[in-house]
Design a protein around this motif. Structure first.
Motif, mmCIF file in Angstrom:
data_model
loop_
_atom_site.group_PDB
_atom_site.id
_atom_site.type_symbol
_atom_site.label_atom_id
_atom_site.label_comp_id
_atom_site.label_asym_id
_atom_site.label_seq_id
_atom_site.Cartn_x
_atom_site.Cartn_y
_atom_site.Cartn_z
ATOM 1 N N VAL B 16 5.312 9.166 -4.073
ATOM 2 C CA VAL B 16 6.350 9.635 -3.073
ATOM 3 C C VAL B 16 6.423 9.116 -1.839
ATOM 4 O O VAL B 16 7.185 8.571 -1.241
ATOM 5 N N VAL B 17 4.811 9.219 -1.158
ATOM 6 C CA VAL B 17 4.958 8.626 0.088
ATOM 7 C C VAL B 17 5.401 7.120 0.400
ATOM 8 O O VAL B 17 5.944 6.685 1.464
ATOM 9 N N SER B 18 4.767 6.683 -0.803
ATOM 10 C CA SER B 18 5.197 4.994 -0.875
ATOM 11 C C SER B 18 6.659 4.749 -0.648
ATOM 12 O O SER B 18 7.301 3.932 0.172
ATOM 13 N N VAL B 19 7.493 5.525 -1.393
ATOM 14 C CA VAL B 19 9.172 5.359 -1.344
ATOM 15 C C VAL B 19 9.394 6.015 -0.076
ATOM 16 O O VAL B 19 10.465 5.239 0.514
ATOM 17 N N MET B 20 8.752 6.986 0.703
ATOM 18 C CA MET B 20 9.127 7.543 1.998
ATOM 19 C C MET B 20 8.915 6.495 2.951
ATOM 20 O O MET B 20 9.673 6.220 3.988
ATOM 21 N N VAL B 21 7.909 5.804 2.770
ATOM 22 C CA VAL B 21 7.697 4.572 4.024
ATOM 23 C C VAL B 21 8.631 3.559 3.838
ATOM 24 O O VAL B 21 9.396 3.083 5.043
ATOM 25 N N LEU B 22 9.227 3.192 2.624
ATOM 26 C CA LEU B 22 10.145 2.164 2.392
ATOM 27 C C LEU B 22 11.332 2.758 3.092
ATOM 28 O O LEU B 22 12.176 1.984 3.793
ATOM 29 N N LEU B 23 11.724 3.925 2.929
ATOM 30 C CA LEU B 23 13.051 4.713 3.347
ATOM 31 C C LEU B 23 12.891 4.712 4.822
ATOM 32 O O LEU B 23 14.016 4.580 5.782
ATOM 33 N N LEU B 24 11.839 4.945 5.432
ATOM 34 C CA LEU B 24 11.664 5.373 6.919
ATOM 35 C C LEU B 24 11.478 4.157 7.753
ATOM 36 O O LEU B 24 11.059 4.238 9.016
ATOM 37 N N ARG B 25 11.485 3.028 7.148
ATOM 38 C CA ARG B 25 10.906 1.855 7.715
ATOM 39 C C ARG B 25 11.597 1.545 9.196
ATOM 40 O O ARG B 25 11.349 0.752 9.836
ATOM 41 N N GLY B 26 12.803 1.927 9.170
ATOM 42 C CA GLY B 26 13.695 1.751 10.456
ATOM 43 C C GLY B 26 13.344 2.328 11.669
ATOM 44 O O GLY B 26 13.553 2.298 12.688
ATOM 45 N N THR B 41 -1.969 10.439 3.814
ATOM 46 C CA THR B 41 -1.971 10.517 2.149
ATOM 47 C C THR B 41 -3.162 10.482 1.629
ATOM 48 O O THR B 41 -3.770 11.351 0.757
ATOM 49 N N GLY B 42 -4.135 9.436 2.125
ATOM 50 C CA GLY B 42 -5.434 9.291 1.539
ATOM 51 C C GLY B 42 -6.355 10.512 1.730
ATOM 52 O O GLY B 42 -7.011 11.201 1.071
ATOM 53 N N LEU B 43 -5.993 11.136 3.058
ATOM 54 C CA LEU B 43 -7.110 12.193 3.520
ATOM 55 C C LEU B 43 -6.570 13.399 2.680
ATOM 56 O O LEU B 43 -7.536 14.119 2.534
ATOM 57 N N ASP B 110 4.916 -8.894 10.340
ATOM 58 C CA ASP B 110 5.063 -8.673 9.051
ATOM 59 C C ASP B 110 5.830 -7.656 8.512
ATOM 60 O O ASP B 110 5.800 -6.494 9.322
ATOM 61 N N PRO B 111 6.419 -7.713 7.586
ATOM 62 C CA PRO B 111 7.193 -6.508 6.816
ATOM 63 C C PRO B 111 6.117 -5.495 6.546
ATOM 64 O O PRO B 111 5.624 -5.462 5.296
ATOM 65 N N LEU B 112 5.728 -4.648 7.384
ATOM 66 C CA LEU B 112 4.898 -3.810 7.285
ATOM 67 C C LEU B 112 4.901 -2.680 6.269
ATOM 68 O O LEU B 112 4.268 -2.186 5.606
ATOM 69 N N ALA B 113 6.011 -2.029 6.174
ATOM 70 C CA ALA B 113 6.546 -1.133 5.356
ATOM 71 C C ALA B 113 6.195 -1.537 4.064
ATOM 72 O O ALA B 113 5.734 -0.642 3.203
ATOM 73 N N ARG B 114 6.723 -2.805 3.676
ATOM 74 C CA ARG B 114 6.539 -3.210 2.267
ATOM 75 C C ARG B 114 4.792 -3.217 1.836
ATOM 76 O O ARG B 114 4.548 -2.752 0.887
ATOM 77 N N PHE B 115 4.043 -3.585 2.833
ATOM 78 C CA PHE B 115 2.752 -3.775 2.494
ATOM 79 C C PHE B 115 2.142 -2.145 2.274
ATOM 80 O O PHE B 115 1.513 -2.112 1.401
ATOM 81 N N PHE B 116 2.336 -1.345 3.309
ATOM 82 C CA PHE B 116 1.925 0.001 3.205
ATOM 83 C C PHE B 116 2.522 0.574 1.859
ATOM 84 O O PHE B 116 1.712 1.373 1.156
ATOM 85 N N ALA B 117 3.731 0.431 1.565
ATOM 86 C CA ALA B 117 4.214 1.224 0.273
ATOM 87 C C ALA B 117 3.780 0.460 -0.649
ATOM 88 O O ALA B 117 3.243 1.315 -1.589
ATOM 89 N N LEU B 118 3.075 -0.837 -0.736
ATOM 90 C CA LEU B 118 2.461 -1.442 -1.942
ATOM 91 C C LEU B 118 1.198 -0.736 -2.169
ATOM 92 O O LEU B 118 0.681 -0.269 -3.121
ATOM 93 N N LEU B 119 0.385 -0.823 -1.038
ATOM 94 C CA LEU B 119 -0.949 -0.054 -0.960
ATOM 95 C C LEU B 119 -0.820 1.262 -1.305
ATOM 96 O O LEU B 119 -1.725 1.629 -2.176
ATOM 97 N N ALA B 121 1.391 2.900 -3.394
ATOM 98 C CA ALA B 121 1.636 2.565 -4.806
ATOM 99 C C ALA B 121 0.588 2.226 -5.664
ATOM 100 O O ALA B 121 0.252 2.987 -6.832
ATOM 101 N N PHE B 122 -0.298 1.570 -4.963
ATOM 102 C CA PHE B 122 -1.453 1.237 -5.722
ATOM 103 C C PHE B 122 -2.646 2.261 -5.681
ATOM 104 O O PHE B 122 -2.948 2.682 -6.828
ATOM 105 N N MET B 123 -2.596 2.781 -4.771
ATOM 106 C CA MET B 123 -3.545 4.130 -4.555
ATOM 107 C C MET B 123 -3.035 5.070 -5.687
ATOM 108 O O MET B 123 -3.761 5.572 -6.589
ATOM 109 N N GLY B 124 -1.690 5.244 -6.068
ATOM 110 C CA GLY B 124 -1.156 6.293 -7.116
ATOM 111 C C GLY B 124 -1.566 5.845 -8.383
ATOM 112 O O GLY B 124 -2.162 6.466 -9.391
#
Lengths: 111, 970
Positions: B16-26, B41-43, B110-119, B121-124
């Motif tokens: 869920v947070v992964s998608v949120m990161v992408l949506l909030l990237r602006g 999220t990790g914490l 760098d496109p950071l939102a993509r990076f964190f969203a991928l990380l 999603a990987f965590m999930g």
């Protein structure tokens, strides 16, 4: 009636197949259109022909209605046929733009 | 929140947070927000897991079952025991630290939102692997981690090495995933259930089963590819093109641990046999020594760590393979230890790279002067990697040594394992020294690409935190890790717990002597061969046998050589001949079928209606005419085809199918316009220009013969189908339930939007895809300007405009079709209203979304024809892509709406509504769905037509420019 429609389907299919085997893209697209008419009529006719049957429910006996199943199938087939024709047309145009000719193989050989 | 729903909450959170990161990237300073979301999220997952500790502490299990397809044994089962709990801590804790680290490591460009969203999603997905209580579900998450690892390695996709590394990792790990899937299916078949609980309880059955070996090999293939074990280890060093935070997270701490996780998880089921010991122990041994050996000769900072990871994973694999319960405890312990020190070292390597812009060990040196704190932290973590006492690596290594002394698999394997363990440990000391000593100590280098500084505090923090953990666990093992290690081991081993003591000092034991020996040997090796290490290009002996090169060779053979060979064997590459083969094959199949089961044709059926016969006489003439004219007279052929279409349209009316007739008619119109638009671009073909060869004449006759054969076959088949009585079909159900169940009198429409709504959803998706493809293809299509001249009419008009003094250029364009244009303008609102009428009555009377959609697009296209594209587009903004999108969204949402009320997808609801003026109209949710169909059809049809029409529009703009250029030359 059945004889006429069956012959008609045969003629449509024959004309379509002949065109399908031609070398020019336009001939193939017309051929596919004719084949799709034939196939649509064929699917529609499975289960017998009914003239004067009610297509819409009006409270009468179920036996009086036209069979809705082939109709729904053909309706879908018409739509998909339209989509594939459009796609084929554009592929045809792109191939024409890329190769400079309208041969199905993209190269103007002896035919 | 009730406890039993906690697992699903934990697993959903990262996604869920992964998608949120992408949506909030602006929003805001992007890197801050995304990193903050990742860390929190990790914490949060860490806290939730910690909250679950009491439930799993004494071998307990938390289970949550969400039934899905119970009949097939497919349920979503989330299962947390001590072992998966330990992994959850690793995944979430290191994830949180990586979030902090990446915030400072990554460049804001760098496109950071993509990076964190991928990380995230990987965590999930990684949480999904460890929490799966169903083995098929486990494979699903397994493949997801491969997929996200692929995307993260290829994050900087501009670099060729990133792309190649990503592809290699994906092919190897997901190939292994497929093997694992096969193995898991076999396992489920043997046990009779895919539930992990049942499988874990059925160890004896599995081990005694004849399919045990294939099952074992398939599952091991999955585990070894994922954990980069020999001979699949080569993908891991290539994966180092990933951004360092991803390497630290995926390729050292978590994802590569999935393989050993699987080994430990299935140890109670598959382990303990001779096959297991030989394969798992052997592969682990080879990877242990090979990884450590190669790491010594590596020049890339991250490459050293990658090979070291292979080696340490080999150590864990070997521990599991040796087969004792104590080995499993040591393996779990080392999983945790390795994750802490290796993640910390990766981050330190990233910090060096970040500060100096190089990772080459030959260029680096003496960085202690510039970054003392990082140097100290790396020293601690490096010492843990080397297995220095008072650090966590030492403890698990001691346990490992003790294990190798007690193998008991015959004298050869016993001796070999001790020698290899000590040798690999000595190599480990050497490469740790190279890593820490070579970078931070020794000669100070001045010609670095960048002047290094101490990295920011929050970049050092994760390194420091993990280094501190290494120290704490190393000094107070029983207090720090004792209880959780106990819980994890207990959940794997059940009641069969070995006695072990987590203490720093066990006395002067053999393992300690082995350690000391390895340490001294490693130091000597480093001192003696230091110069050689930094001068060599590749490791001696093994360096030339590169797994990477073999992989690329295999790939080239499989993806190019073999297909080419197959293609050469194919009878023809020409489409025309291939079409012929398809037709002949169909003909043969029909012939064989008819010969084996005769159609039983007998004359009969209803009386012949002369009008109908006449109608189809016209139709037949049209069809044959179209076939004969299609080569040289395209327009005539098109008109004749339209004639045949109209005849079939009339037949539909005749045979009680008004819906079909309306649809056919409108589609006919649109198709004809479409082909007319396209015909303009085809080359001119004039009869009698080319001489016909004998071969062509033969081919034509042959094709006539084939066509007649096909036609006769189809006709007899159609006749047979029409005259044979039909058995009871599902139609009766539709007729009986259309009104009561679907709320409509037009049964065909009810079938389309209600009974078979899912099919219609697929159908409009096809339509949307085709429209977008047409649009995309046409954007690329540019016919060669010289190959197509302006139409004759247009040339005449231009000439006329140019000749007359009172007319401007393109003047005739504005006069073109003036009266029809006016009529069309006046008519278009009427057509639009008619479309609306068709739409509204569709549920009860012939009509519906599809027909209405085409009607509306016909109105639009008529406007285009009458006024020209520019005229329309200055007055009307048609946004076909939005129509398509809105329509699809509407259709899907209507379908989903029923879920909210507890009905299956696409269940419709209806009631009647009295509206002023319009009267009583039926209002089924199916109408909303039909509205979606309508919008997609409008959008798709106009998109295709306009895209084609715009091809012509480009011409008038280009031609004047070309003409002007030509004039300038003369």
């Amino acid at each position: 009636m059945e004889l006429i429609l069956a012959t008609a389907i045969g003629i449509l299919a024959a004309s379509g197949v002949w065109l399908l085997l031609r070398p020019r893209t336009f001939q193939v697209i017309i051929g596919l259109t004719l084949i799709s008419y034939a196939v649509n009529m064929f699917i529609f006719s499975i289960g017998g022909l009914r003239t004067g049957a009610d297509p819409v429910l009006n409270g009468g006996d179920i036996a009086h209605y036209a069979d809705p199943l082939p109709q729904a199938l053909v309706l879908t087939a018409i739509v998909i046929g339209f989509a594939t024709t459009a796609l084929f047309l554009v592929v045809l145009l792109t191939s024409r733009g890329l190769t400079g000719n309208d041969h199905v193989d993209g190269e103007d050989g002896t035919s | 929140m009730p406890d039993y729903a906690l697992p699903s909450a934990i697993i959903c959170l990262p996604f869920v947070v992964s998608v949120m990161v992408l949506l909030l990237r602006g929003l805001g300073r992007r890197q801050n927000l995304s990193a903050w979301l990742m860390t929190s999220t990790g914490l949060l997952v860490l806290l939730l897991s910690a909250y679950l500790y009491p439930a799993i502490a004494d071998g307990g299990v938390v289970r949550q079952v969400i039934p899905w397809v119970p009949g097939l044994g497919l349920d979503l089962v989330l299962r947390i025991d001590g072992f998966s709990w330990l992994f959850m801590l690793l995944i979430s804790g290191i994830g949180a630290l990586v979030g902090v680290y990446a915030r400072y490591y990554m460049s804001p460009d760098d496109p950071l939102a993509r990076f964190f969203a991928l990380l995230l999603a990987f965590m999930g997905s990684m949480l999904g692997i460890v929490m799966s209580g169903n083995v098929i579900q486990l494979v699903f998450f397994w493949e997801l981690t491969s997929f996200f690892s692929f995307l993260l390695i290829g994050y900087w996709y501009n670099g060729a090495s990133a792309r190649d590394g990503a592809r290699m990792a994906l092919i190897v790990t997901s190939g292994g995933g497929l093997c694992l899937f096969g193995g898991v299916l076999l396992l489920g078949h043997i046990v009779g259930s895919y539930d992990l609980e049942a499988i874990l309880a059925a160890g004896d059955v599995v081990r005694a089963h004849p399919w045990y070996l294939p099952t074992l090999i398939l599952i091991l293939l999955g585990a070894f590819t994922k954990s980069a074990q020999f001979p699949f280890h080569f993908w891991l060093p290539q994966a180092m093109s990933a951004p360092t935070p991803a390497s630290a997270y995926l390729h050292s701490a978590t994802m590569v641990k999935a393989g050993v996780f699987l080994l430990v998880r299935f140890w109670p089921v598959l382990g303990g046999t001779t096959e297991w010991s030989w394969i798992v122990g052997g592969i682990g041994m080879i990877s242990l020594i090979l990884g450590a050996y190669s790491a010594m000769f590596e020049q890339d900072l991250k490459g050293v760590l990658a090979y070291s990871t292979i080696s340490h994973l080999g150590l864990i694999t070997m521990l599991v393979g040796l087969g004792s319960t104590l080995g499993v405890v040591a393996a779990i312990f080392h999983i945790v230890n390795h994750a802490t020190f290796k993640a910390s070292l990766f981050m330190a390597a990233g910090a060096v790279d970040h500060e100096t812009d190089t990772r080459d060990l030959r260029k680096l040196g003496g960085l202690r002067r510039h970054m003392p704190i990082t140097a100290t932290l790396a020293l601690v973590a490096g010492a843990a990697m080397a297995g220095v006492p008072l650090l966590n690596g030492f403890l698990s290594k001691e346990m490992f040594f003790a294990e190798t002394l007690a193998v008991g698999q015959g004298p050869l394997l016993d001796a070999l394992s001790v020698v290899i363990a000590v040798a690999a440990s000595a190599f480990g000391v050497t490469y740790s020294l190279r890593f820490v000593g070579g970078v931070f100590f020794g000669r100070v280098v001045d010609d670095l690409p960048r002047k290094p500084h101490e990295p920011p505090l929050w970049m050092r923090f994760p390194i420091g935190f993990l280094a501190l953990l290494c120290l704490l666990v190393g000094m107070l093992p029983a207090r720090m890790i004792g209880p959780s290690l106990d819980a994890a081991a207990r959940s794997v081993l059940g009641g069969d717990m070995p006695t072990y003591s987590l203490a720093v000092w066990h006395g002067l034991t053999t393992p300690l002597l082995m350690s000391i020996f390895a340490f001294v040997a490693g130091c000597l090796l480093y001192v003696r061969l230091r110069e050689y290490f930094s001068s060599c290009e590749a490791a001696p002996l093994t360096g030339r046998l590169s797994g990477k090169r073999i992989f690329e060779r295999v790939l080239a053979v499989a993806a190019a050589d073999v297909p080419q060979r197959i293609e050469r064997r194919y009878p023809s590459r020409r489409l025309q001949s291939q079409l012929l083969m398809i037709v002949l094959l169909a003909l043969a199949a029909g012939w064989i079928a008819a010969a084996s089961a005769p159609l039983g044709l007998e004359l009969g059926g209803s009386d012949i209606d002369p009008a109908f016969a006449l109608l189809w006489l016209i139709g037949a003439v049209c069809a044959v005419g179209a076939a004969s004219q299609a080569k040289f007279h395209r327009l005539a052929a098109l008109i004749l085809t339209g004639g045949a279409g109209l005849v079939s349209c009339v037949s539909f009316v005749w045979l009680s199918a008004p819906d079909l007739a309306a649809t056919q008619l409108l589609v006919e119109v649109v198709t004809t316009i479409l082909i007319l638009l396209g015909m303009r671009w085809l080359p001119k073909r004039i009869a009698g220009m080319a001489v016909e060869t004998r071969w062509q004449r033969f081919r034509r006759r042959r094709d006539v013969f084939i066509a007649i054969a096909v036609g006769a076959g189809v006709a007899s088949l159609a006749y047979a189908a029409m005259t044979h009585p039909v058995s009871e079909s599902i139609s009766r159900f539709f007729l009986e339930n259309a009104y009561t169940g679907g709320g409509g009198n037009n049964v065909v429409n009810v079938i389309l939007v209600d009974f078979r709504g899912f099919d219609t959803l697929g159908e409009i998706s096809v339509l949307a895809i085709v429209a977008l493809t047409v649009f995309g293809l046409l954007r690329r299509f540019r016919p060669a300007a010289e190959s197509i001249s302006m139409p004759v009419q247009q040339q005449q008009q231009t000439a006329y405009d140019a000749a007359a003094p009172d007319r401007a250029a393109d003047h005739s364009l504005t006069d073109y079709l003036m009266i029809p244009g006016l009529i069309i303008q006046l008519l278009s609102p009427v057509i639009l209203l008619f479309g609306l009428h068709l739409f509204l009555r569709g549920h009860d009377l012939p009509g519906g979304g599809f027909v209405a959609g085409i009607t509306v697009s016909v109105a639009l296209i008529l406007l285009y024809m009458a006024g020209g594209a520019r005229w329309v587009e200055t007055r009307l903004r048609v946004l076909p892509v939005r129509w398509i999108g809105a329509g699809l969204l509407m259709a899907v949402l209507t379908g989903l709406g029923s879920l909210a009320f507890g009905h299956p997808f696409m269940t419709s609801h209806f009631q009647y509504l009295d509206l002023p003026l319009l009267g009583r109209i039926p209002l089924a949710t199916a109408v909303l769905f039909d509205l979606g169909v309508f919008a997609v059809v409008v959008g798709a049809t106009t998109l295709m037509l306009i895209a084609l029409a715009h091809q012509s529009l480009r011409r008038p703009r280009e031609v004047p420019a070309a003409a002007a250029a030509a004039e300038g030359e003369t």
